[in-house]
Structure formats: C-alpha cells, structure tokens
Design a protein around this motif. Structure first.
Motif, PDB file in Angstrom:
ATOM      1  N   MET A   1       2.579  13.551  13.712  1.00 17.72           N
ATOM      2  CA  MET A   1       2.699  12.276  13.153  1.00 17.72           C
ATOM      3  C   MET A   1       4.134  12.141  12.751  1.00 17.72           C
ATOM      4  N   THR A   2       4.678  10.872  13.269  1.00 15.48           N
ATOM      5  CA  THR A   2       6.002  11.068  12.774  1.00 15.48           C
ATOM      6  C   THR A   2       6.123  10.347  11.532  1.00 15.48           C
ATOM      7  N   ASP A   3       7.351  10.532  10.974  1.00 14.67           N
ATOM      8  CA  ASP A   3       7.554   9.878   9.521  1.00 14.67           C
ATOM      9  C   ASP A   3       7.421   8.460   9.545  1.00 14.67           C
ATOM     10  N   PRO A   4       6.989   8.017   8.442  1.00 11.85           N
ATOM     11  CA  PRO A   4       6.931   6.270   8.469  1.00 11.85           C
ATOM     12  C   PRO A   4       8.369   5.862   8.194  1.00 11.85           C
ATOM     13  N   VAL A   5       8.517   4.541   8.639  1.00 12.53           N
ATOM     14  CA  VAL A   5       9.849   3.964   8.470  1.00 12.53           C
ATOM     15  C   VAL A   5       9.398   3.258   7.021  1.00 12.53           C
ATOM     16  N   VAL A   6      10.358   3.775   6.082  1.00  8.71           N
ATOM     17  CA  VAL A   6      10.152   3.318   4.885  1.00  8.71           C
ATOM     18  C   VAL A   6      11.304   1.777   4.656  1.00  8.71           C
ATOM     19  N   LEU A   7      10.882   0.906   4.124  1.00  9.22           N
ATOM     20  CA  LEU A   7      11.666  -0.178   3.959  1.00  9.22           C
ATOM     21  C   LEU A   7      12.336  -0.042   2.793  1.00  9.22           C
ATOM     22  N   PRO A   8      13.615  -0.365   2.685  1.00  7.78           N
ATOM     23  CA  PRO A   8      14.770  -0.058   1.774  1.00  7.78           C
ATOM     24  C   PRO A   8      14.156  -0.349   0.111  1.00  7.78           C
ATOM     25  N   GLU A   9      14.289   0.644  -0.528  1.00 11.76           N
ATOM     26  CA  GLU A   9      14.107   0.482  -1.998  1.00 11.76           C
ATOM     27  C   GLU A   9      15.253  -0.399  -2.503  1.00 11.76           C
ATOM     28  N   PHE A  10      15.100  -1.136  -3.789  1.00 11.77           N
ATOM     29  CA  PHE A  10      15.886  -2.077  -4.415  1.00 11.77           C
ATOM     30  C   PHE A  10      17.201  -1.066  -4.793  1.00 11.77           C
TER      31      PHE A  10
ATOM     32  N   ILE B   1       7.795  -7.744  -0.860  1.00 11.04           N
ATOM     33  CA  ILE B   1       7.616  -6.085  -0.642  1.00 11.04           C
ATOM     34  C   ILE B   1       7.731  -5.733  -1.999  1.00 11.04           C
ATOM     35  N   LEU B   2       8.473  -6.202  -2.991  1.00  9.86           N
ATOM     36  CA  LEU B   2       8.661  -5.470  -4.197  1.00  9.86           C
ATOM     37  C   LEU B   2       7.564  -5.797  -5.002  1.00  9.86           C
TER      38      LEU B   2
ATOM     39  N   ASN C   1       2.355   2.494  -1.506  1.00 15.35           N
ATOM     40  CA  ASN C   1       1.887   2.428  -0.130  1.00 15.35           C
ATOM     41  C   ASN C   1       2.722   1.724   0.745  1.00 15.35           C
ATOM     42  N   VAL C   2       3.626   2.760   1.168  1.00 17.13           N
ATOM     43  CA  VAL C   2       4.646   2.312   2.187  1.00 17.13           C
ATOM     44  C   VAL C   2       4.109   1.328   3.423  1.00 17.13           C
ATOM     45  N   ALA C   3       2.821   2.040   4.002  1.00 21.21           N
ATOM     46  CA  ALA C   3       2.411   1.214   5.094  1.00 21.21           C
ATOM     47  C   ALA C   3       2.293  -0.013   4.806  1.00 21.21           C
ATOM     48  N   ARG C   4       1.421  -0.364   3.579  1.00 20.80           N
ATOM     49  CA  ARG C   4       1.429  -1.745   3.143  1.00 20.80           C
ATOM     50  C   ARG C   4       2.695  -2.735   3.177  1.00 20.80           C
ATOM     51  N   GLN C   5       3.709  -2.139   2.658  1.00 24.11           N
ATOM     52  CA  GLN C   5       4.955  -2.835   2.545  1.00 24.11           C
ATOM     53  C   GLN C   5       5.656  -3.019   3.844  1.00 24.11           C
ATOM     54  N   ASP C   6       5.423  -2.022   4.858  1.00 20.94           N
ATOM     55  CA  ASP C   6       5.841  -2.101   6.265  1.00 20.94           C
ATOM     56  C   ASP C   6       4.912  -3.300   6.968  1.00 20.94           C
ATOM     57  N   SER C   7       3.631  -3.301   6.616  1.00 15.11           N
ATOM     58  CA  SER C   7       2.871  -4.514   7.279  1.00 15.11           C
ATOM     59  C   SER C   7       3.275  -5.822   6.684  1.00 15.11           C
TER      60      SER C   7
END
Length: 285
Positions: free
Chosen positions: A1-10, A198-199, A205-211
């Motif tokens: 499984m590839t690493d998840p794409v993480v939305l930028p932190e503030f 997003i914040l 839960n990075v996946a939820r933020q991505d969604s």
C-alpha cells in the motif's frame, strides 16, 4: 500500500513536498537549531518596512472583474496583544494576522468572509507581506550549525529567496486532472474556507481530511464514454485517482513554498534544508 497523500498542515501554510526530504535527519537538525536560535536571540533584527502593496496571484472577483491588488500594514502593539490572545492555536493566529494586518484586497476592506474566499496561496503571500511590513524583508539567523560540517553559520534569508509558485492564468477557475482508465477530473483550487473545513476535522484521520478536500474541490468527473458525474462521492474514487488529484491541488496552489527553502553552505558545499514556519516568520512576538 502506498503512503497516503497528506493534506498540508497549517504550520506549513498549505505547502507540501510529496517526495519528502532525502535526509530527514538534516531537516530535523536544522529545525532544532532554529528553535534554539529563537530562544537565545531575543527580538529579530528590524529593518525599515518595505512596500506595503502587493499583487496576489488570484485575488477576488466582483461583478466579473478580478481584483488582485492588496495592501497590508505594519503590526502594532494592539495587534500583538490580539495575536497573543489566540494562544497556541496556529489557525487562529493565522486568521488574526490576516484580519488585522491586511487592509484591503481591491477596494474591499479585509473581513472574515473575504479571508475565507481567498486561495490558500494568496493568504500565505499576504502573511509574508505583513511580516515584511512589520519586520523588514530579511530573516536573520546567527550561529546556525550546519548539520553536515557543524560549522556555525550566520545567515540572512531575504523573503524573496523563498520559492514561489505562480499561476499561468490567474483568472482560471477550473482545472482538469487526468485519472486512470482515461477519465478526467475537473477541479478548483482550495480556498481559506476549504482549509478551515479540513482543520475542523478532529483527530489524525488523514483519509477523512483527504475526502473532505476532494468533496469540496472536485467539481465533476468525465469518463471515456463522455458521461459526467457532478460532485462525485470522494469515498468512491480509487486511491490512485485520489492521490493524483490531491497532488495536483497542492502543486498548483500558488504562493510561497515555505517548506521548500534551503541554502548552500559555502564552506562544505552542501545543501541545507531550512523550512520556514509561521513561528520563524514572526519570532519575537
């Protein structure tokens, strides 16, 4: 499984480098040195404030006309108190900086609604301009240890040296992203309102933020047979397609790339990552 794409932190101001640093130990050492320098150096060197007007990459649209000129001002003691009242919540600190330090975009006074409407990159550029108006164009570092040769370095970093991404067409509101199996996603770039959403998602839960960012920014998907699905459910997108869209949104977002800054140490000739954070920009406040 590839690493998840993480939305930028503030703290990275919406700036993300997906390939990562080749040497994370070097980045860690550089960041720690910055923190040590901040604790020991006291107030930053204050230069003469520069020009307080700037041109945003996108700006705002009113009546079919785009307004990109903005004006900021030097922060005062009253602003410092308001920023301190935001406490350790970096999102509130950032919003306070915008609301108090930006005077106008176009002819419109800064407001919460206007700040939410701006592209993330335009917001970050405004914060850079506020910093320049308040403390000058240069970030000064003294006795910064090189993580390669351990020599102490005195470094002046002009804000203009921070990498900057520009839009090919500032008035373009819609972009397309090629997906697997010949499909195409039509997207828009995230704004301050999207960033706040997003914040607001609690936990890690990075996946939820991505969604959430995909739900907000993917306008429609066109399949190879010509059929289109408007506002497609983000959870039904394939993982590879999700990653491709998120990467595009991050790489296309205009503005300063604070996390990508580095310098070459002349003595040893090595490149030293030196990510710039909000705390570094306004250290001493």
């Amino acid at each position: 499984m590839t690493d998840p794409v993480v939305l930028p932190e503030f703290e990275s101001f919406g700036d993300q480098t997906f390939k990562g640093l080749d040497n994370p130990e070097v980045a860690t050492a550089a960041t720690q040195a910055l923190l040590n320098e901040e604790r020991n150096s006291g107030q930053p060197v204050i230069d003469s404030p520069g020009e307080n007007r700037l041109t945003l990459e996108r700006g705002i649209c009113r009546g079919g006309v785009w307004y990109r000129e903005a004006e900021v001002r030097e922060l005062t003691g009253a602003d410092e108190e308001a920023i301190a009242a935001a406490g350790s919540n970096s999102a509130k600190v950032f919003e306070t900086l915008l609301l108090r330090g930006v005077q106008t975009v176009g002819d419109e006074p800064m407001s919460q609604g206007l700040a939410s409407e701006l592209l993330i990159g335009d917001r970050e550029y405004l914060v850079m301009a506020i910093r320049r108006a308040t403390f000058g164009n240069d970030l000064e570092f003294e006795e910064l240890p090189c993580p390669h040769c351990e020599e102490l370095v005195d470094l002046t970093v002009p804000l203009d040296a921070i990498p900057f991404t520009r839009l090919d067409d500032p008035e373009q509101n819609e972009y397309f992203v090629p997906l697997r199996r010949g499909a195409v996603a039509f997207v828009r770039l995230p704004t301050g309102e999207d960033q706040a959403a997003i914040l607001a998602i609690k936990g890690d839960n990075v996946a939820r933020q991505d969604s959430e960012i995909l739900r907000r920014c993917v306008l429609r998907i066109r399949h190879t047979d010509g059929t289109e699905v408007k506002n497609p459910p983000a959870v039904q997108l394939g993982m590879a397609d999700r990653k491709a869209i998120l990467r595009f949104l991050t790489e296309t977002q205009p503005g300063p790339r604070y996390a990508d800054f580095s310098f070459t140490h002349e003595t040893c000739g090595k490149e030293v990552p030196l990510p710039i954070s909000l705390a570094v920009l306004f250290r001493g406040m």
